[in-house]
Design a protein around this motif. Structure first.
Motif, PDB file in Angstrom:
ATOM      1  N   VAL A  69       0.859  -1.187   0.000  1.00 45.83           N
ATOM      2  CA  VAL A  69       0.000   0.000   0.000  1.00 45.83           C
ATOM      3  C   VAL A  69       0.898   1.240   0.000  1.00 45.83           C
ATOM      4  CG1 VAL A  69      -1.860   1.223   1.184  1.00 45.83           C
ATOM      5  CG2 VAL A  69      -1.779  -1.279   1.271  1.00 45.83           C
ATOM      6  N   HIS A  70       0.638   2.133  -0.927  1.00 47.39           N
ATOM      7  CA  HIS A  70       1.498   3.304  -1.094  1.00 47.39           C
ATOM      8  C   HIS A  70       0.756   4.587  -0.740  1.00 47.39           C
ATOM      9  CE1 HIS A  70       4.466   0.663  -2.832  1.00 47.39           C
ATOM     10  NE2 HIS A  70       3.536   0.181  -3.634  1.00 47.39           N
ATOM     11  N   GLY A  71       1.462   5.686  -0.813  1.00 55.37           N
ATOM     12  CA  GLY A  71       0.874   6.982  -0.521  1.00 55.37           C
ATOM     13  C   GLY A  71       0.651   7.162   0.971  1.00 55.37           C
ATOM     14  N   GLY A  72      -0.161   8.142   1.310  1.00 57.10           N
ATOM     15  CA  GLY A  72      -0.438   8.441   2.708  1.00 57.10           C
ATOM     16  C   GLY A  72      -1.066   7.283   3.455  1.00 57.10           C
ATOM     17  N   LEU A  73      -1.960   6.548   2.792  1.00 57.34           N
ATOM     18  CA  LEU A  73      -2.581   5.390   3.446  1.00 57.34           C
ATOM     19  C   LEU A  73      -1.533   4.336   3.763  1.00 57.34           C
ATOM     20  CD1 LEU A  73      -5.065   3.880   4.467  1.00 57.34           C
ATOM     21  CD2 LEU A  73      -5.392   3.022   2.124  1.00 57.34           C
ATOM     22  N   GLY A  74      -0.616   4.114   2.854  1.00 57.74           N
ATOM     23  CA  GLY A  74       0.446   3.139   3.090  1.00 57.74           C
ATOM     24  C   GLY A  74       1.341   3.522   4.255  1.00 57.74           C
ATOM     25  N   ILE A  75       1.582   4.822   4.399  1.00 59.68           N
ATOM     26  CA  ILE A  75       2.407   5.294   5.515  1.00 59.68           C
ATOM     27  C   ILE A  75       1.671   5.078   6.832  1.00 59.68           C
ATOM     28  CG2 ILE A  75       3.446   7.343   6.575  1.00 59.68           C
ATOM     29  CD1 ILE A  75       3.903   8.369   3.653  1.00 59.68           C
ATOM     30  N   MET A  76       0.369   5.331   6.832  1.00 59.25           N
ATOM     31  CA  MET A  76      -0.424   5.271   8.069  1.00 59.25           C
ATOM     32  C   MET A  76      -0.780   3.842   8.491  1.00 59.25           C
ATOM     33  SD  MET A  76      -0.934   8.370   9.247  1.00 59.25           S
ATOM     34  CE  MET A  76      -2.181   7.985  10.447  1.00 59.25           C
ATOM     35  N   ILE A  77      -1.066   2.967   7.544  1.00 58.40           N
ATOM     36  CA  ILE A  77      -1.725   1.696   7.865  1.00 58.40           C
ATOM     37  C   ILE A  77      -0.869   0.772   8.731  1.00 58.40           C
ATOM     38  CG2 ILE A  77      -1.081   0.399   5.777  1.00 58.40           C
ATOM     39  CD1 ILE A  77      -4.552   0.462   7.448  1.00 58.40           C
ATOM     40  N   ASP A  78       0.446   0.732   8.512  1.00 62.12           N
ATOM     41  CA  ASP A  78       1.257  -0.192   9.305  1.00 62.12           C
ATOM     42  C   ASP A  78       1.293   0.217  10.774  1.00 62.12           C
ATOM     43  OD1 ASP A  78       2.935   1.969   8.327  1.00 62.12           O
ATOM     44  OD2 ASP A  78       4.658   0.872   9.125  1.00 62.12           O
ATOM     45  N   ASP A  79       1.331   1.518  11.040  1.00 61.52           N
ATOM     46  CA  ASP A  79       1.357   1.972  12.436  1.00 61.52           C
ATOM     47  C   ASP A  79      -0.008   1.817  13.099  1.00 61.52           C
ATOM     48  OD1 ASP A  79       4.092   3.570  13.085  1.00 61.52           O
ATOM     49  OD2 ASP A  79       3.620   3.545  10.961  1.00 61.52           O
ATOM     50  N   VAL A  80      -1.064   1.989  12.326  1.00 61.13           N
ATOM     51  CA  VAL A  80      -2.409   1.773  12.864  1.00 61.13           C
ATOM     52  C   VAL A  80      -2.566   0.313  13.283  1.00 61.13           C
ATOM     53  CG1 VAL A  80      -4.847   1.656  12.187  1.00 61.13           C
ATOM     54  CG2 VAL A  80      -3.515   3.716  11.706  1.00 61.13           C
ATOM     55  N   LEU A  81      -2.128  -0.594  12.432  1.00 65.24           N
ATOM     56  CA  LEU A  81      -2.220  -2.021  12.781  1.00 65.24           C
ATOM     57  C   LEU A  81      -1.295  -2.373  13.944  1.00 65.24           C
ATOM     58  CD1 LEU A  81      -2.585  -3.738   9.313  1.00 65.24           C
ATOM     59  CD2 LEU A  81      -4.307  -3.500  11.100  1.00 65.24           C
ATOM     60  N   ALA A  82      -0.102  -1.800  13.979  1.00 64.74           N
ATOM     61  CA  ALA A  82       0.791  -2.023  15.116  1.00 64.74           C
ATOM     62  C   ALA A  82       0.123  -1.532  16.397  1.00 64.74           C
ATOM     63  CB  ALA A  82       2.131  -1.315  14.896  1.00 64.74           C
ATOM     64  N   GLY A  83      -0.577  -0.413  16.309  1.00 62.56           N
ATOM     65  CA  GLY A  83      -1.322   0.103  17.456  1.00 62.56           C
ATOM     66  C   GLY A  83      -2.418  -0.849  17.896  1.00 62.56           C
ATOM     67  N   PHE A  84      -3.149  -1.420  16.939  1.00 63.38           N
ATOM     68  CA  PHE A  84      -4.203  -2.392  17.281  1.00 63.38           C
ATOM     69  C   PHE A  84      -3.607  -3.637  17.926  1.00 63.38           C
ATOM     70  CE2 PHE A  84      -7.156  -0.210  14.266  1.00 63.38           C
ATOM     71  CZ  PHE A  84      -8.207  -0.037  15.160  1.00 63.38           C
ATOM     72  N   TYR A  85      -2.510  -4.127  17.398  1.00 63.67           N
ATOM     73  CA  TYR A  85      -1.859  -5.298  17.989  1.00 63.67           C
ATOM     74  C   TYR A  85      -1.448  -5.011  19.434  1.00 63.67           C
ATOM     75  CZ  TYR A  85      -1.327  -7.964  13.595  1.00 63.67           C
ATOM     76  OH  TYR A  85      -1.529  -8.692  12.454  1.00 63.67           O
ATOM     77  N   ALA A  86      -0.810  -3.857  19.648  1.00 59.40           N
ATOM     78  CA  ALA A  86      -0.379  -3.483  20.999  1.00 59.40           C
ATOM     79  C   ALA A  86      -1.588  -3.335  21.922  1.00 59.40           C
ATOM     80  CB  ALA A  86       0.438  -2.199  20.967  1.00 59.40           C
ATOM     81  N   PHE A  87      -2.643  -2.703  21.423  1.00 64.77           N
ATOM     82  CA  PHE A  87      -3.877  -2.548  22.198  1.00 64.77           C
ATOM     83  C   PHE A  87      -4.410  -3.910  22.639  1.00 64.77           C
ATOM     84  CE2 PHE A  87      -8.529  -2.816  21.990  1.00 64.77           C
ATOM     85  CZ  PHE A  87      -8.882  -1.968  23.035  1.00 64.77           C
ATOM     86  N   LEU A  88      -4.489  -4.845  21.705  1.00 69.26           N
ATOM     87  CA  LEU A  88      -5.021  -6.176  22.015  1.00 69.26           C
ATOM     88  C   LEU A  88      -4.165  -6.898  23.061  1.00 69.26           C
ATOM     89  CD1 LEU A  88      -6.088  -7.359  18.453  1.00 69.26           C
ATOM     90  CD2 LEU A  88      -7.593  -6.660  20.338  1.00 69.26           C
ATOM     91  N   VAL A  89      -2.859  -6.815  22.933  1.00 65.83           N
ATOM     92  CA  VAL A  89      -1.976  -7.484  23.883  1.00 65.83           C
ATOM     93  C   VAL A  89      -2.098  -6.848  25.260  1.00 65.83           C
ATOM     94  CG1 VAL A  89       0.434  -7.998  24.473  1.00 65.83           C
ATOM     95  CG2 VAL A  89      -0.374  -8.330  22.129  1.00 65.83           C
ATOM     96  N   VAL A  90      -2.120  -5.537  25.344  1.00 64.55           N
ATOM     97  CA  VAL A  90      -2.262  -4.860  26.634  1.00 64.55           C
ATOM     98  C   VAL A  90      -3.582  -5.251  27.292  1.00 64.55           C
ATOM     99  CG1 VAL A  90      -2.660  -2.615  27.749  1.00 64.55           C
ATOM    100  CG2 VAL A  90      -0.742  -2.899  26.174  1.00 64.55           C
ATOM    101  N   GLN A  91      -4.670  -5.223  26.527  1.00 63.77           N
ATOM    102  CA  GLN A  91      -5.979  -5.564  27.094  1.00 63.77           C
ATOM    103  C   GLN A  91      -6.031  -7.015  27.544  1.00 63.77           C
ATOM    104  OE1 GLN A  91      -8.267  -3.238  27.821  1.00 63.77           O
ATOM    105  NE2 GLN A  91      -6.794  -1.773  26.992  1.00 63.77           N
ATOM    106  N   LEU A  92      -5.433  -7.914  26.764  1.00 59.71           N
ATOM    107  CA  LEU A  92      -5.398  -9.332  27.123  1.00 59.71           C
ATOM    108  C   LEU A  92      -4.584  -9.540  28.404  1.00 59.71           C
ATOM    109  CD1 LEU A  92      -6.115 -12.257  26.329  1.00 59.71           C
ATOM    110  CD2 LEU A  92      -3.974 -12.317  25.045  1.00 59.71           C
TER     111      LEU A  92
END
Length: 157
Positions: free
Chosen positions: A129-152
């Motif tokens: 994924v390129h452009g602004g969405l490509g820049i944003m999406i990996d960190d958004v998913l990393a944030g979701f992963y971290a969120f899930l692990v912290v909550q678990l």
């Protein structure tokens, strides 16, 4: 990595995408961008849950534009100095964070781990994924992963 001229901070688009200058550090700009996002997270915590979510969604959508524009000016797809994505990813990671400094440290550490490691499908999206969405999406998913692990971990401990 191409050096970013400090004059770019005079433009509000670049000021935000470069994390108010935190992305200009020569070493570990993503980590410095993450640290720079923490004071804003403290402010976001004052909002009701629905407003927090709305603010993060708005920051994500704005980030697609901001990061894309700065990447065009720099001529580099995902320059390390572009750290607005770290801001948004961290705010996702720390959403509904349990009280206590330990949880904050854990949330930040997990976010950085997932952002650097890029487990599936983050690595695939980062490459495809390129452009602004490509820049944003990996960190958004990393944030979701971290969120899930912290909550678990909070539920299990």
């Amino acid at each position: 990595m191409k050096a970013i001229p400090p004059q770019m901070l005079r433009n509000p688009t670049h000021l935000l995408s470069l994390g108010f200058g935190s992305g200009l550090t020569p070493k570990a700009p993503g980590t410095f961008g993450t640290f720079a996002a923490i004071p804003f997270w403290f402010l976001l915590q004052l909002l009701p849950t629905s407003s927090y979510i709305a603010a993060v969604v708005a920051a994500f959508l704005l980030g697609i534009y901001l990061c894309g524009e700065t990447a065009k000016v720099l001529g580099v797809h995902d320059h390390g100095g572009i750290v607005w994505d770290e801001f948004v990813g961290l705010w996702i990671a720390l959403f509904l964070l349990p009280p206590g400094w330990l949880w904050l440290v854990l949330g930040v550490a997990l976010f950085r781990l997932f952002d650097i490691w890029k487990p599936w499908p983050i690595r695939v999206l980062d490459a495809k994924v390129h452009g602004g969405l490509g820049i944003m999406i990996d960190d958004v998913l990393a944030g979701f992963y971290a969120f899930l692990v912290v909550q678990l971990l909070f539920v299990l401990l």
